[in-house]
Design a protein around this motif. Sequence first.
Motif, PDB file in Angstrom:
ATOM      1  N   SER A  73       0.581  -1.149  -0.223  1.00 51.26           N
ATOM      2  CA  SER A  73       0.019   0.029  -0.073  1.00 51.26           C
ATOM      3  C   SER A  73       0.990   1.249  -0.104  1.00 51.26           C
ATOM      4  N   LEU A  74       1.973   1.205   0.736  1.00 49.26           N
ATOM      5  CA  LEU A  74       2.775   2.403   0.739  1.00 49.26           C
ATOM      6  C   LEU A  74       3.500   2.435  -0.489  1.00 49.26           C
ATOM      7  N   LYS A  75       3.965   1.533  -1.198  1.00 45.36           N
ATOM      8  CA  LYS A  75       4.493   1.653  -2.551  1.00 45.36           C
ATOM      9  C   LYS A  75       3.419   2.222  -3.623  1.00 45.36           C
ATOM     10  N   PHE A  76       2.313   1.834  -3.571  1.00 45.07           N
ATOM     11  CA  PHE A  76       1.291   2.280  -4.646  1.00 45.07           C
ATOM     12  C   PHE A  76       0.438   3.451  -4.249  1.00 45.07           C
ATOM     13  N   THR A  77       0.805   3.972  -3.181  1.00 50.44           N
ATOM     14  CA  THR A  77       0.175   5.221  -2.905  1.00 50.44           C
ATOM     15  C   THR A  77       0.943   6.474  -3.128  1.00 50.44           C
ATOM     16  N   PRO A  78       0.367   7.681  -3.624  1.00 49.30           N
ATOM     17  CA  PRO A  78       1.145   8.795  -3.794  1.00 49.30           C
ATOM     18  C   PRO A  78       1.310   9.456  -2.664  1.00 49.30           C
ATOM     19  N   PRO A  79       2.032  10.555  -2.456  1.00 53.65           N
ATOM     20  CA  PRO A  79       2.256  11.219  -1.181  1.00 53.65           C
ATOM     21  C   PRO A  79       1.115  12.088  -1.156  1.00 53.65           C
ATOM     22  N   ASN A  80       0.624  12.267   0.197  1.00 56.88           N
ATOM     23  CA  ASN A  80      -0.296  12.904   0.755  1.00 56.88           C
ATOM     24  C   ASN A  80      -1.925  11.843   0.710  1.00 56.88           C
ATOM     25  N   GLY A  81      -1.285  10.261   0.389  1.00 57.74           N
ATOM     26  CA  GLY A  81      -2.458   9.727   0.292  1.00 57.74           C
ATOM     27  C   GLY A  81      -2.651   9.084   1.596  1.00 57.74           C
ATOM     28  N   LYS A  82      -3.565   7.946   1.897  1.00 58.41           N
ATOM     29  CA  LYS A  82      -3.662   7.404   3.364  1.00 58.41           C
ATOM     30  C   LYS A  82      -3.712   5.752   2.966  1.00 58.41           C
ATOM     31  N   VAL A  83      -3.401   5.214   4.123  1.00 61.93           N
ATOM     32  CA  VAL A  83      -3.305   3.911   4.192  1.00 61.93           C
ATOM     33  C   VAL A  83      -4.251   3.459   5.633  1.00 61.93           C
ATOM     34  N   VAL A  84      -5.179   2.556   5.538  1.00 64.66           N
ATOM     35  CA  VAL A  84      -5.945   2.132   6.870  1.00 64.66           C
ATOM     36  C   VAL A  84      -5.812   0.806   6.928  1.00 64.66           C
ATOM     37  N   VAL A  85      -5.534   0.315   8.150  1.00 64.09           N
ATOM     38  CA  VAL A  85      -5.570  -1.144   8.430  1.00 64.09           C
ATOM     39  C   VAL A  85      -6.606  -1.177   9.299  1.00 64.09           C
ATOM     40  N   SER A  86      -7.715  -2.082   8.776  1.00 66.83           N
ATOM     41  CA  SER A  86      -8.808  -2.314   9.635  1.00 66.83           C
ATOM     42  C   SER A  86      -9.269  -3.685   9.996  1.00 66.83           C
ATOM     43  N   VAL A  87     -10.165  -4.046  11.076  1.00 64.69           N
ATOM     44  CA  VAL A  87     -10.517  -4.966  11.611  1.00 64.69           C
ATOM     45  C   VAL A  87     -11.748  -5.079  12.156  1.00 64.69           C
ATOM     46  N   LYS A  88     -12.685  -6.067  11.713  1.00 69.08           N
ATOM     47  CA  LYS A  88     -14.013  -5.978  12.198  1.00 69.08           C
ATOM     48  C   LYS A  88     -14.499  -7.442  12.389  1.00 69.08           C
ATOM     49  N   PRO A  89     -15.353  -7.933  13.594  1.00 68.10           N
ATOM     50  CA  PRO A  89     -15.726  -9.047  13.696  1.00 68.10           C
ATOM     51  C   PRO A  89     -17.025  -9.606  12.716  1.00 68.10           C
ATOM     52  N   GLY A  90     -17.005 -10.760  12.390  1.00 68.74           N
ATOM     53  CA  GLY A  90     -18.161 -11.153  11.398  1.00 68.74           C
ATOM     54  C   GLY A  90     -18.620 -12.384  12.416  1.00 68.74           C
ATOM     55  N   ASP A  91     -19.429 -13.254  11.624  1.00 66.09           N
ATOM     56  CA  ASP A  91     -20.131 -14.466  12.094  1.00 66.09           C
ATOM     57  C   ASP A  91     -19.252 -15.485  12.274  1.00 66.09           C
ATOM     58  N   GLY A  92     -18.458 -15.749  13.174  1.00 67.32           N
ATOM     59  CA  GLY A  92     -17.456 -17.003  13.404  1.00 67.32           C
ATOM     60  C   GLY A  92     -16.003 -16.406  12.842  1.00 67.32           C
ATOM     61  N   PHE A  93     -15.836 -15.292  12.365  1.00 68.26           N
ATOM     62  CA  PHE A  93     -14.611 -14.974  11.583  1.00 68.26           C
ATOM     63  C   PHE A  93     -14.408 -13.359  11.878  1.00 68.26           C
ATOM     64  N   ILE A  94     -12.973 -13.080  11.652  1.00 71.19           N
ATOM     65  CA  ILE A  94     -13.038 -11.580  11.617  1.00 71.19           C
ATOM     66  C   ILE A  94     -12.381 -11.266  10.420  1.00 71.19           C
ATOM     67  N   THR A  95     -12.510 -10.028  10.015  1.00 67.80           N
ATOM     68  CA  THR A  95     -11.897  -9.673   8.722  1.00 67.80           C
ATOM     69  C   THR A  95     -10.813  -8.452   8.893  1.00 67.80           C
ATOM     70  N   VAL A  96      -9.778  -8.790   8.261  1.00 63.55           N
ATOM     71  CA  VAL A  96      -8.619  -7.474   8.627  1.00 63.55           C
ATOM     72  C   VAL A  96      -8.755  -6.997   7.140  1.00 63.55           C
ATOM     73  N   GLY A  97      -8.491  -5.896   6.949  1.00 58.71           N
ATOM     74  CA  GLY A  97      -8.394  -5.168   5.386  1.00 58.71           C
ATOM     75  C   GLY A  97      -7.061  -3.923   5.511  1.00 58.71           C
ATOM     76  N   VAL A  98      -6.568  -4.049   4.560  1.00 61.51           N
ATOM     77  CA  VAL A  98      -5.453  -2.899   4.312  1.00 61.51           C
ATOM     78  C   VAL A  98      -5.830  -2.105   3.189  1.00 61.51           C
ATOM     79  N   SER A  99      -6.264  -0.842   3.358  1.00 60.17           N
ATOM     80  CA  SER A  99      -6.933  -0.162   2.239  1.00 60.17           C
ATOM     81  C   SER A  99      -6.147   1.039   2.165  1.00 60.17           C
ATOM     82  N   ASP A 100      -6.132   1.688   0.695  1.00 58.73           N
ATOM     83  CA  ASP A 100      -5.346   2.873   0.524  1.00 58.73           C
ATOM     84  C   ASP A 100      -5.944   3.662  -0.643  1.00 58.73           C
TER      85      ASP A 100
END
Length: 178
Positions: A73-100
């Motif tokens: 994400s840091l490689k492919f995001t230009p200056p002044n961009g953003k990267v967010v690492v998120s996690v949320k629970p689901g039904d029997g699992f968690i989902t981890v996402g890295v967004s840019d």
Amino acid sequence: QVLDAAKIEAGKFSIEKVSSDISEVIQNAVEPYLPQANKKQILISTDLYYPLPKVDLDPIRITQVLNNLISNSLKFTPPNGKVVVSVKPGDGFITVGVSDNGMGIPENEQKDLFSKYYQIRTTPHQLAKKGTGLGLYIIKGIVEAHNGTVGVISAGEGKGTTIYFTLPIVGGGQRVLQ
């Protein structure tokens, strides 16, 4: 990376799961990237839901997954961009996402993203150096060894990307990828 890929293919890739706090694993993975993000003028942050259930995972291998995703994400995001690492629970699992909000992934390339040696084709911005093309392939192997799944969400070129993975809340022990 080549050794990990070979182990995955040979069915000899193993993980050592322990009951872990995924938010702690995420915070520990994000922290080392803060100076690099700051240098590139990219805001990197976390979006964690509390309380999160404990997850049976191999902290070293899941940190490897997060390191690869954050680094990409840091490689492919230009200056002044953003990267967010998120996690949320689901039904029997968690989902981890890295967004840019970086260059995005063309729709016709998304299906091959987790294939061995696959790399995004030439982009007009050429923001990143070429790699081995093994990173996302290994991520898939690690997540699947945890009985999870991986995926990508990108509205297309120039519109950012989220790479996510799921991990079951329950489970345990050691599993060798077959």
